[in-house]
Write a protein that holds these residues in place. Structure first.
Motif, mmCIF file in Angstrom:
data_model
loop_
_atom_site.group_PDB
_atom_site.id
_atom_site.type_symbol
_atom_site.label_atom_id
_atom_site.label_comp_id
_atom_site.label_asym_id
_atom_site.label_seq_id
_atom_site.Cartn_x
_atom_site.Cartn_y
_atom_site.Cartn_z
ATOM 1 N N THR A 7 0.853 -1.183 0.000
ATOM 2 C CA THR A 7 0.000 0.000 0.000
ATOM 3 C C THR A 7 0.891 1.236 0.000
ATOM 4 O O THR A 7 1.745 1.388 0.869
ATOM 5 C CB THR A 7 -0.914 0.039 1.236
ATOM 6 O OG1 THR A 7 -1.724 -1.144 1.265
ATOM 7 C CG2 THR A 7 -1.815 1.268 1.192
ATOM 8 N N ILE A 8 0.724 2.086 -0.993
ATOM 9 C CA ILE A 8 1.478 3.335 -1.094
ATOM 10 C C ILE A 8 0.615 4.447 -0.510
ATOM 11 O O ILE A 8 -0.496 4.693 -0.988
ATOM 12 C CB ILE A 8 1.832 3.653 -2.556
ATOM 13 C CG1 ILE A 8 2.574 2.475 -3.202
ATOM 14 C CG2 ILE A 8 2.669 4.923 -2.646
ATOM 15 C CD1 ILE A 8 2.714 2.591 -4.718
ATOM 16 N N ILE A 9 1.101 5.086 0.536
ATOM 17 C CA ILE A 9 0.319 6.110 1.228
ATOM 18 C C ILE A 9 1.021 7.457 1.100
ATOM 19 O O ILE A 9 2.195 7.587 1.455
ATOM 20 C CB ILE A 9 0.119 5.761 2.718
ATOM 21 C CG1 ILE A 9 -0.702 4.467 2.850
ATOM 22 C CG2 ILE A 9 -0.568 6.897 3.457
ATOM 23 C CD1 ILE A 9 -0.935 4.027 4.282
ATOM 24 N N GLY A 10 0.296 8.430 0.586
ATOM 25 C CA GLY A 10 0.810 9.791 0.517
ATOM 26 C C GLY A 10 0.552 10.499 1.839
ATOM 27 O O GLY A 10 -0.599 10.672 2.244
ATOM 28 N N VAL A 11 1.622 10.910 2.498
ATOM 29 C CA VAL A 11 1.520 11.508 3.833
ATOM 30 C C VAL A 11 1.666 13.022 3.717
ATOM 31 O O VAL A 11 2.627 13.521 3.124
ATOM 32 C CB VAL A 11 2.613 10.954 4.770
ATOM 33 C CG1 VAL A 11 2.487 11.564 6.160
ATOM 34 C CG2 VAL A 11 2.522 9.428 4.838
ATOM 35 N N GLY A 12 0.713 13.746 4.280
ATOM 36 C CA GLY A 12 0.794 15.196 4.332
ATOM 37 C C GLY A 12 1.421 15.647 5.633
ATOM 38 O O GLY A 12 1.705 14.844 6.534
ATOM 39 N N GLU A 13 1.635 16.942 5.750
ATOM 40 C CA GLU A 13 2.266 17.491 6.948
ATOM 41 C C GLU A 13 1.363 17.427 8.172
ATOM 42 O O GLU A 13 1.823 17.635 9.295
ATOM 43 C CB GLU A 13 2.688 18.940 6.692
ATOM 44 C CG GLU A 13 3.841 19.077 5.718
ATOM 45 C CD GLU A 13 5.087 18.348 6.190
ATOM 46 O OE1 GLU A 13 5.585 18.669 7.279
ATOM 47 O OE2 GLU A 13 5.550 17.450 5.471
ATOM 48 N N ASP A 14 0.071 17.110 7.957
ATOM 49 C CA ASP A 14 -0.828 16.934 9.097
ATOM 50 C C ASP A 14 -0.830 15.504 9.612
ATOM 51 O O ASP A 14 -1.575 15.162 10.533
ATOM 52 C CB ASP A 14 -2.249 17.357 8.730
ATOM 53 C CG ASP A 14 -2.763 16.686 7.464
ATOM 54 O OD1 ASP A 14 -1.968 15.973 6.805
ATOM 55 O OD2 ASP A 14 -3.933 16.869 7.112
ATOM 56 N N GLY A 15 0.040 14.658 9.036
ATOM 57 C CA GLY A 15 0.220 13.305 9.555
ATOM 58 C C GLY A 15 -1.027 12.458 9.503
ATOM 59 O O GLY A 15 -1.758 12.433 8.511
#
Length: 388
Positions: A7-15
């Motif tokens: 699973t490829i998860i795009g992580v933002g700065e809000d975690g």
């Protein structure tokens, strides 16, 4: 196991707050989590084994594939498929082996902060590319959002704009968009922390024209250059299409190969040049014009052609010989030859008689002083043979 193991998860700065329920569930179920330390620090601890993705990025692929079949999460920034790692991973896996949950991209967040139409904004990934990639896109009023490698690159890009005549551009630094460290400012005097991007409203400089046959002054040269009108005719005959590869033989200044690359970002080219000083100049032209993907081969054809990627089109601007023609005619590629000397014209006329194609003869004239008046001074005529 059933279903995708990765699973490829795009992580933002809000975690974790920015993850969808499906992404949160995949993270909780993973036995292995691999990603940069900054991304892992934004997410809560789980029972999964944590592996730090190494630098350079390519070194992490074997670590990931070693866990094939084990529920694994790979962490990336924002949208993994927009200047991200998603496509690199997907290309190495079968379609049933992976799934992805993207987060908001830097470009979407930047547009949301600035009120820009994203479809009219040039989006560039300069975090792993030279700043020269900006140059083809700089035009008065053009809006550009570019990701950068680190905070120090903010000052670098401001210096680049000033050095290339675009110092009047308005530059906005965008730090850690979407998180508690977010900072959006036009004050570039301070320091910035990664991840960081810039938004540019270009002003003050001269754009590179979009049409083939750019001004000769666009390219540094020693006089060995296909002149602007002939270059336009030559590019029209070569007919670059997306994804195609060109051989520019006897490249001189590299102007033909460089304009080929400017036709579409997926085009590629190899410039073959026998003189060392000219090969160096071609590389510098490529750097200045943001076409660093040009491959320059120092050597003389046909020997220098061995091992090159197969061409879709070939241009011969210098060094024509019967041996070279015999080598090129057998290739399944469009062939355009510009002949200036009587000897090269004889070769071209004979090739046309045997192999067909089309012929074009062009002669340029420019006005020069003639006593108290002006007259036309003729350049050497050019005979162009094009074999589709």
């Amino acid at each position: 196991m059933q279903g995708p193991w990765l699973t490829i998860i795009g992580v933002g700065e809000d975690g974790a707050a920015g993850l969808t329920p499906a992404a949160t569930a995949a993270l909780s179920a993973a036995q292995v989590v691999i990603g940069p330390p900054r991304h892992m620090a934004l997410l809560p601890e789980t029972d999964a084994q944590r592996i730090e993705w190494p630098v350079p990025f390519a070194d992490g692929i074997p670590h990931l594939l070693a866990h094939r079949g084990t529920p694994t999460v790979a962490l990336t920034s924002g949208d993994p498929f927009w200047f991200g790692a998603g496509s690199v991973l997907a290309e190495r896996l079968g379609p049933s082996e992976w799934r992805a949950f993207p987060g908001p991209s830097v470009f979407s967040l930047a547009a949301a902060r600035l009120g820009w139409r994203i479809e009219q904004t040039v989006c560039l990934g300069l975090h792993a590319a030279p700043l020269g990639r900006l140059r083809p896109h700089l035009a008065p009023g053009q809006r550009i959002v570019a990701t950068l490698r680190d905070g120090a690159a903010v000052a670098d890009i401001a210096a680049y704009l000033a050095d290339t005549g675009w110092g009047d551009s308005r530059v906005t630094a965008l730090q850690a968009l979407g998180g508690p460290r977010e900072r959006v400012t036009t004050d570039l005097s301070g320091s910035f922390d990664a991840p960081v991007a810039v938004a540019i409203e270009a002003a003050g400089g001269a754009a590179i024209p979009l049409a083939s046959g750019r001004p000769d002054a666009t390219f540094a040269h020693d006089g060995q250059i296909t002149k602007r009108p002939v270059r336009a005719l030559t590019l029209s005959a070569l007919g670059p299409c997306p994804g195609e590869h060109l051989w520019d033989i006897g490249a001189g200044s590299g102007s033909i190969a460089l304009e080929w690359l400017m036709a579409h970002p997926s085009c590629t080219a190899t410039a073959v040049e026998g003189r060392s000083d000219r090969a160096t100049r071609i590389r510098e032209n490529a750097k200045v014009l943001g076409q660093d993907r040009l491959h320059v081969v120092e050597g003389r054809a046909p020997d220098a052609l061995d091992g090159l990627p197969a061409p879709d089109a070939i241009f011969v601007g210098g060094g024509l010989s019967q041996t070279l023609l015999d080598r090129l005619i057998g290739l399944p590629a469009r062939l355009v030859v510009n002949a200036v000397t009587l000897e090269s014209e004889a070769l071209v006329l004979a090739a046309h008689a045997t192999h067909g194609g089309s012929l074009l003869r062009a002669q340029l004239s420019q006005p020069e002083p003639l006593g108290g008046f002006h007259g036309w001074k003729h350049a050497y005529p050019i005979t162009q043979w094009c074999r589709p």
